[in-house]
Write a protein that holds these residues in place. Structure first.
Motif, mmCIF file in Angstrom:
data_model
loop_
_atom_site.group_PDB
_atom_site.id
_atom_site.type_symbol
_atom_site.label_atom_id
_atom_site.label_comp_id
_atom_site.label_asym_id
_atom_site.label_seq_id
_atom_site.Cartn_x
_atom_site.Cartn_y
_atom_site.Cartn_z
ATOM 1 N N PHE A 3 0.837 -1.198 0.000
ATOM 2 C CA PHE A 3 0.000 0.000 0.000
ATOM 3 C C PHE A 3 0.873 1.249 0.000
ATOM 4 C CE2 PHE A 3 -3.944 -1.928 2.267
ATOM 5 C CZ PHE A 3 -4.441 -2.340 1.052
ATOM 6 N N PRO A 129 -6.314 2.808 4.178
ATOM 7 C CA PRO A 129 -5.920 2.195 2.911
ATOM 8 C C PRO A 129 -6.085 3.200 1.785
ATOM 9 C CG PRO A 129 -8.126 1.493 3.502
ATOM 10 C CD PRO A 129 -7.604 2.297 4.660
ATOM 11 N N LEU A 133 -9.799 1.619 -2.140
ATOM 12 C CA LEU A 133 -10.300 0.595 -1.233
ATOM 13 C C LEU A 133 -11.279 1.197 -0.225
ATOM 14 C CD1 LEU A 133 -10.389 -2.267 -0.229
ATOM 15 C CD2 LEU A 133 -8.285 -1.862 1.057
ATOM 16 N N GLU A 235 -9.084 -5.029 4.933
ATOM 17 C CA GLU A 235 -7.767 -4.576 4.504
ATOM 18 C C GLU A 235 -6.692 -5.643 4.659
ATOM 19 O OE1 GLU A 235 -6.980 -0.859 6.559
ATOM 20 O OE2 GLU A 235 -9.132 -0.416 6.480
ATOM 21 N N ALA A 240 -1.861 -3.981 -3.461
ATOM 22 C CA ALA A 240 -1.858 -3.045 -4.582
ATOM 23 C C ALA A 240 -1.234 -3.709 -5.798
ATOM 24 C CB ALA A 240 -1.100 -1.768 -4.221
ATOM 25 N N ALA A 246 -5.617 -0.478 -5.684
ATOM 26 C CA ALA A 246 -5.938 -1.465 -4.649
ATOM 27 C C ALA A 246 -6.563 -2.694 -5.284
ATOM 28 C CB ALA A 246 -6.898 -0.857 -3.634
#
Length: 455
Positions: A3, A129, A133, A235, A240, A246
């Protein structure tokens, strides 16, 4: 792809999820830099840190509230109620009165006729996030609430929603929902026996109602307007792609695929240093073991067909609203809800567990779990009662796969409990020694062993 990457100069390592996030300086750090001299926030004394943390939270919320075009939101709310005027209080952060959780901020919209709605908006800070997302999570929650509105489960009605987009005139993503009466259920240990029985008698009906609404795949509801099953929104299983977008796991057509892929994703994150950096080798070994357990779970789930059931993924108790007489007035906070195999969906909710015993690695059912199972049986729900009684293995699986695995003491206790629930020995040291030998040629383990030996 991670991320976020480490914000230390010239460092391109992945930041550690959770521990590597600093709310004070809004930064992300890898395992090497998160506690080094590079990150100066770690040098603050305890009192200084508390003051800085409160200031950072205030700045975050005020920045978020400043993005909201209140006049546009008010006009939207009025249009949805045929022009009835409404009032939105001044949007300034007051920690004493803020309706705020770790992920969301709420404020009331009060109409002239006495009706009150809540506006629910996602918080945005260093731990959030990517926006893409966050929008999926918002849409999935709205979809879940609309799905549940067609059941007997008490949830707030959704009146409107929008994601963060240049086309959203309000300025932020939001859900406009009914404001339910009631307050969060107090900690289970503080509730007397008669009130516990009263709450659980109502919760029996919640389980029974969820069982009436099977869904065809494992994942999260995708969108309020089609309610198909899409990828998981939690999450923990998101990542990614090469372009930084995402991506999430699922949807899955089988429970076996679901279990295999969620374990593999965690192994990827461990290997990259994004999670469990303090005990990466042990965590990797535990996840290799989880892969071996998947066929066992598949055998237990034989005969369940391809029906899956909605599960609240944060069922610690404060998601249940009750009135002064402990009547359930609502079940809220469905943002990470997903469908799951029946054995997982109907394991006992976490608020019924004896937390101290559980984190000591013990598998005996709590009084609350026993009572709940008995009450399910008393209402004729024998299968659901069996899922509650056999649910410890599901709890252990989730804890080994999730955040509890990030700390050595918790990992050993959770893994010991998992082995015990599978009727296998609990000797951690012996198992670890055998596993290092057994998986000696595993490429991921080799790289982790080398990396952490050097460190």
């Amino acid at each position: 792809m991670p991320f976020y990457k480490c914000d230390a100069t010239h460092c391109r390592e992945p930041s550690v999820r959770g521990e590597g996030v600093c709310f004070l300086c809004n930064s992300h750090y890898c395992a090497a830099h998160m506690k080094s001299g590079v990150h100066t926030c770690t040098k603050l004394a305890e009192e200084e840190y508390a003051v800085a943390s409160a200031r950072a939270s205030e700045n975050e919320i005020n920045a978020l509230l400043s993005e909201i075009r209140v006049d546009v939101l008010r006009a939207r709310a009025m249009s949805l109620r045929n022009g009835i005027s409404c009032d939105i209080p001044p949007l300034d952060y007051n920690p004493a009165t803020a309706l705020m959780g770790g992920m969301n901020y709420h404020f009331p919209i009060t109409f002239q006729d006495g009706v009150t709605w809540l506006c629910r908006i996602r918080r945005h800070n260093a731990s959030s996030p990517p926006m893409e997302l966050r929008d999926r999570i918002l849409l999935s929650e709205a979809a879940t609430l609309r799905f549940l509105a067609n059941t007997r489960i008490p949830v707030p009605k959704v009146y409107d929603f929008a994601i963060s987009s240049p086309n959203n005139p309000v300025g932020v993503g939001y859900i406009l929902m009914e404001k339910l009466d009631g307050k969060p259920l107090p900690p289970w240990s503080t509730i007397d026996v008669d009130r516990r029985k009263h709450v659980l008698a109502q919760f029996v009906e919640v389980f029974a109602e969820l069982e009436k609404h099977p869904l065809p795949a494992i994942g999260s509801l995708r969108h309020p307007e089609d309610q198909s099953i899409g990828p998981l929104t939690i999450e923990q299983f998101a990542d990614a792609d090469e372009d930084g977008h995402a991506k999430s796991l699922g949807p899955f057509s089988t429970a076996t695929e679901y279990r295999y892929e969620t374990v593999r994703r965690q192994m990827e994150l461990v290997s990259r240093g994004e999670v469990h950096h303090t005990n990466a080798v042990d965590s990797y070994l535990v996840h290799r073991y989880l892969l071996e357990c998947v066929p066992w779970f598949a055998r237990q789930e034989e005969g369940s067909g391809s029906a899956y059931y909605l599960k609240h993924m944060d069922d610690k108790g404060d998601h249940i609203l009750v009135d002064d007489d402990f009547n359930i007035t609502g079940i809220v906070d469905w943002e990470w809800a997903q469908t799951a195999p029946k054995s997982e969906a109907f394991a006992a909710p976490m608020f019924l567990l004896d937390v101290g015993s559980y984190y000591d690695g013990k598998n005996e059912l709590s009084e609350g779990e026993e009572l709940f199972a008995s009450m399910l049986e008393g209402k004729g729900h024998r299968e659901l009662a069996q899922f509650v009684r056999r649910g410890r293995v599901e709890h252990r699986w989730a804890s080994c796969l999730g955040g509890d695995a990030g700390f050595s003491d918790s990992l050993r206790a959770m893994f010991s409990g998992l082995r015990g629930s599978l009727r296998r020995d609990r000797d951690w040291d012996g198992w670890r020694k055998r596993s290092l030998k057994k998986y000696a040629n595993d490429k991921g383990l080799k790289l982790l062993t080398m990396k952490h030996t050097i460190i």
